[in-house]
Scaffold this active site. Structure first.
Site, PDB file in Angstrom:
ATOM      1  N   SER A 274       6.962 -10.756  -4.931  1.00  0.00           N
ATOM      2  CA  SER A 274       5.975 -11.140  -3.683  1.00  0.00           C
ATOM      3  C   SER A 274       6.320 -10.670  -2.508  1.00  0.00           C
ATOM      4  O   SER A 274       7.501 -10.572  -2.213  1.00  0.00           O
ATOM      5  CB  SER A 274       5.500 -12.891  -3.751  1.00  0.00           C
ATOM      6  N   ASP A 275       5.386 -10.465  -1.662  1.00  0.00           N
ATOM      7  CA  ASP A 275       5.900 -10.379   0.062  1.00  0.00           C
ATOM      8  C   ASP A 275       6.112 -11.774   0.366  1.00  0.00           C
ATOM      9  O   ASP A 275       5.626 -12.861  -0.427  1.00  0.00           O
ATOM     10  CB  ASP A 275       4.779  -9.864   0.745  1.00  0.00           C
ATOM     11  N   TRP A 276       6.831 -12.023   1.392  1.00  0.00           N
ATOM     12  CA  TRP A 276       7.396 -13.229   1.662  1.00  0.00           C
ATOM     13  C   TRP A 276       6.034 -14.293   2.245  1.00  0.00           C
ATOM     14  O   TRP A 276       5.651 -13.800   3.268  1.00  0.00           O
ATOM     15  CB  TRP A 276       8.484 -13.162   2.745  1.00  0.00           C
TER      16      TRP A 276
END
Ligand code: BGC
Length: 737
Positions: A274-276
């Site tokens: 995932s992106d953060w």
């Protein structure tokens, strides 16, 4: 000047897309081959062990919600614990595509900054981009990181996107080939690279809730194709899903993007991280997410004990959890993370790395205007006024999580309000590579004087009493915020106009994240687009200004004359969403949609061709200090070649751009091949290209289709100026990926 340039004589075979097998050698990792080993490890894992590598933290003190940082973590973007019993190493992750990032100095070190990705793309040179990737991958490794969150490949659908500088181009072929090359370079160090942000992550305004609408066919022919080519050519061990929504679902929760397109259609074998702060719920696992990154930024830690509970109770979840582990292990084994550990404290050849950054900057600089041969400047100049852009101190860089900084930190830092690491993330910072110092070195006999230009009259007076005036104009961009329009901020247009009125020999050097408008264009002699030119940008710019480097960059993105020419004259949300790095909805009711069906797959130059409008500078445009002629393309089936001759007096490099101009009676404008060739004066070179049939096709009903008929191809000095077309007959064909 690059010595290789002079080595090139009568006939040379230039690099062309796709990458040849020889160039690939030893670089690509084999995800499929690593899968077996991954399966064997998963079979040995306990239920508890299956929830170790599926999630990680952001090991950054002061970087958002508090988190305990383990002793073996390195301050950076991410840390994922390993499993000693099974010989699985911890993952130590750092940003990003332009080098090992600075995290506001929190680690107390520095790194070599490549120029912005759009600048890299302006080189149209995959071999060079691979070298850049190898350089930043080596620095990541030396610092103890084994994952580099690189490979930014989103298409430049809107030049106001604040991350334009982190991405390559508006074209899926150019972007995909270059991303693949960069990733191969990074992974040649036994460091995992991502490709990101999957997908359709086209603006920062409302970035965590903007909902993209696009027909599947158009998406496959544009943004998704850039990813697909990048994945094929680079074999990134990981794909990072994006913040935005697509067809209503968060990209990291999109069954369509992650399961259907990436894993089923394309057969991708690595893992999706995932992106953060992009994971809304545990359901993301079922929708194709394999790993939760920076978990303290999400509403919960979903891929730890929560997923273990689901897996214990439900077969479908336990199968999924096994697959998540298998994919992450596949990546680890394929990149060789366990066999080639990356202990911190490795040696870095800073001088060699700086030269790589400088070479990339030189090849990325685009000469946009050169009236009357105003450039190159004479080294015998007696007086030069250098104005604006903090050019006495350094060169601008883009901000956000991709911010890299060299030794000593920024030469100039204009902080945003606030304090702490997040404020540091989005400061306007300049690399310590002073164009003014480099100009002085090129013209040692000249009086080189500087004004920052806040006082326009004072700057114009200095220009008036100088032989030549060089104005450095900047457009700062950052992750998290889009630019509201394409004008140069802080009154720089007025400054340039006043300087040009005072001195007829006015040269403008642009340090911009992407395209800007140029109301003063008719008044200045020359314009040089230097983008964010990285660790040695000052030297690279001076080298072009004085002709040691013959500019060869070509625009990887169209420069609109005005925002009204864009598919969305107003960027969606820019009239009501308050600028906000987080990009979270404020009250859960915020709705922001963007309609990419307006242009569909006609992104950038294809949109201008379709609407019959003329941008300020077209995609592919760029001047040289020499002249070239390009022959008619020879096209046989999917093989094409073009002969280029340097007809001028100086060595230089040309970029062949081959476009499809019509298909079965329908007008088209698609880049189908390119190649950069370096030529001595009088020399000819041949650029050979293999056309990817997807670039001729439409995507519909789950696959690619090309109609039967005449296909016309032409070479162009840019996407607008095309030579005579050649026509070949093609049979109709349909196929699946
Ligand atoms: C960015 C990513 C980056 C991540 C980790 C996010 O804000 O969108 O590109 O890799 O942070 O720092």
């Amino acid at each position: 000047m690059n010595p290789r340039l002079f080595a090139c004589t009568a006939l040379s075979l230039a690099l062309a897309a796709p990458i040849s097998a020889a160039e690939n050698q030893g670089d690509t990792i084999d995800l499929a081959a690593a899968q077996k080993r991954a399966d064997a490890t998963v079979a040995q894992m306990s239920a508890q062990e299956k929830t170790v590598i599926t999630h990680g933290i952001m090991p950054l003190p002061g970087g958002g919600p508090k988190v305990d940082i383990p002793k073996d973590a390195i301050i950076g973007a991410g840390y994922v614990a390993g499993i000693e019993r099974l010989g699985i190493p911890a993952l130590r992750e750092t940003d990003a595509s332009l080098g090992v990032t600075w995290v506001s100095g929190a680690r107390g070190d520095w790194a070599t900054a490549l120029p912005s990705a759009v600048s890299q793309a302006a080189s149209w040179n995959p071999a060079l981009i691979r070298r850049g990737g190898a350089m930043i991958g080596a620095e990541a490794r030396a610092k103890g990181f084994n994952v580099l969150l690189a490979g930014g490949v989103n298409l430049a659908r809107d030049p106001r996107n604040g991350r334009t500088f982190e991405y390559f181009s508006e074209d899926p072929l150019l972007s995909g080939v270059l991303a693949g090359a960069a990733i191969r370079g990074v992974q040649s160090n036994h460091v995992i690279s991502t490709i990101k942000h999957f997908a359709l992550n086209g603006q920062e305004t409302g970035r965590k809730y903007v909902d993209v609408k696009i027909a599947p066919g158009a998406a496959h022919e544009s943004d998704l194709l850039a990813f697909q080519i990048g994945i094929e050519q680079g074999q990134p061990a990981s794909v990072m899903c994006a913040y935005n929504r697509v067809h209503g679902a968060q990209a990291c929760d999109s069954d369509w993007l992650l399961n259907k397109v990436l894993k089923q259609e394309w057969g991708y074998k690595g893992f999706v991280m995932s992106d953060w702060g992009a994971v809304p719920s545990i359901q993301t696992a079922i929708n194709g997410l394999d790993h939760q990154s920076g978990e303290q930024l999400d509403p919960g830690v979903f891929f730890g004990s929560q997923i273990a509970g689901k897996a214990a109770a439900d077969k479908a979840w336990s199968v999924r959890l096994d697959d998540m582990n298998r994919r992450i292990l596949t990546a680890i084994y394929a990149a060789g993370l366990d066999k080639y550990p990356a202990p911190p404290g490795g040696a870095i050849d800073w001088d060699a790395h700086a030269l790589v950054a400088e070479d990339v900057a030189k090849q990325g600089i685009v000469l946009l205007k050169n009236e009357g041969g105003a450039l190159p400047l004479a080294k015998t100049a007696k007086s030069i006024a250098v104005i604006g852009g903090y050019a006495d101190g350094g060169v601008l860089s883009g901000a956000g999580s991709s911010q890299v900084m060299g030794k000593g930190g920024p030469a100039v830092k204009l902080p945003v309000a606030g304090s702490g690491i997040w404020a540091g993330f989005i400061s306007e910072s300049y690399h310590r590579s002073s164009p003014m110092t480099a100009i002085k070195a090129q013209a040692p006999g000249a009086a080189v004087l500087y004004r920052q230009g806040q006082y326009i009259k004072d700057a114009a007076e200095l220009a008036a009493r100088s032989e030549v005036a060089v104005v450095f104009a900047t457009q700062w961009m950052t992750e998290g915020l889009d630019v509201p329009d394409l004008s140069l901020p802080r009154g720089q247009d007025a400054l340039i106009a006043a300087v040009a009125a005072a001195n007829p020999n006015t040269i403008v050097v642009l340090e911009t994240g992407g395209p800007v408008k140029m109301p003063w264009l008719g008044k200045v002699k020359a314009v040089v687009e230097a983008w964010y030119p990285g660790a040695r940008g000052g030297e690279a710019v001076a080298s072009v200004l004085f002709g040691e480097t013959n500019p060869s960059g070509r625009l990887p993105i169209s420069f609109p004359a005005d925002e009204s020419q864009l598919p969305r004259p107003r960027l969606d949300g820019s009239d009501w969403v308050e600028p906000d790095f987080g990009g979270n909805p404020k009250n859960g009711k915020d709705k922001l949609a963007t309609d990419y069906d307006i242009e569909g797959s006609d992104v950038g130059y294809r949109w201008y061709a379709r609407t019959g409008t003329k941008p300020l500078f077209p995609f592919g445009y760029g001047l040289s200090y020499t002249t070239f002629t390009q022959g008619k393309p020879a096209v046989k089936g999917l093989s094409a070649s073009v002969t280029v001759t340097n007809t001028g007096q100086r060595a230089g490099a040309d970029v062949v751009q081959l476009y499809l101009t019509s298909r079965a009676g329908e007008n088209k404008r698609r880049l189908v091949g390119f190649g950069r060739v370096e030529l001595a004066p009088g020399a000819s070179g041949k650029v050979a290209m293999t056309i990817d049939p997807r670039l001729l096709a439409d995507w519909k009903d789950g696959g690619w289709t090309v109609p039967a008929g005449d296909y016309a191809f032409a070479v162009g000095s840019d996407a607008e100026h095309l030579g005579a077309a050649v026509s070949v007959k093609m049979k109709s064909r349909s196929w699946k990926d």
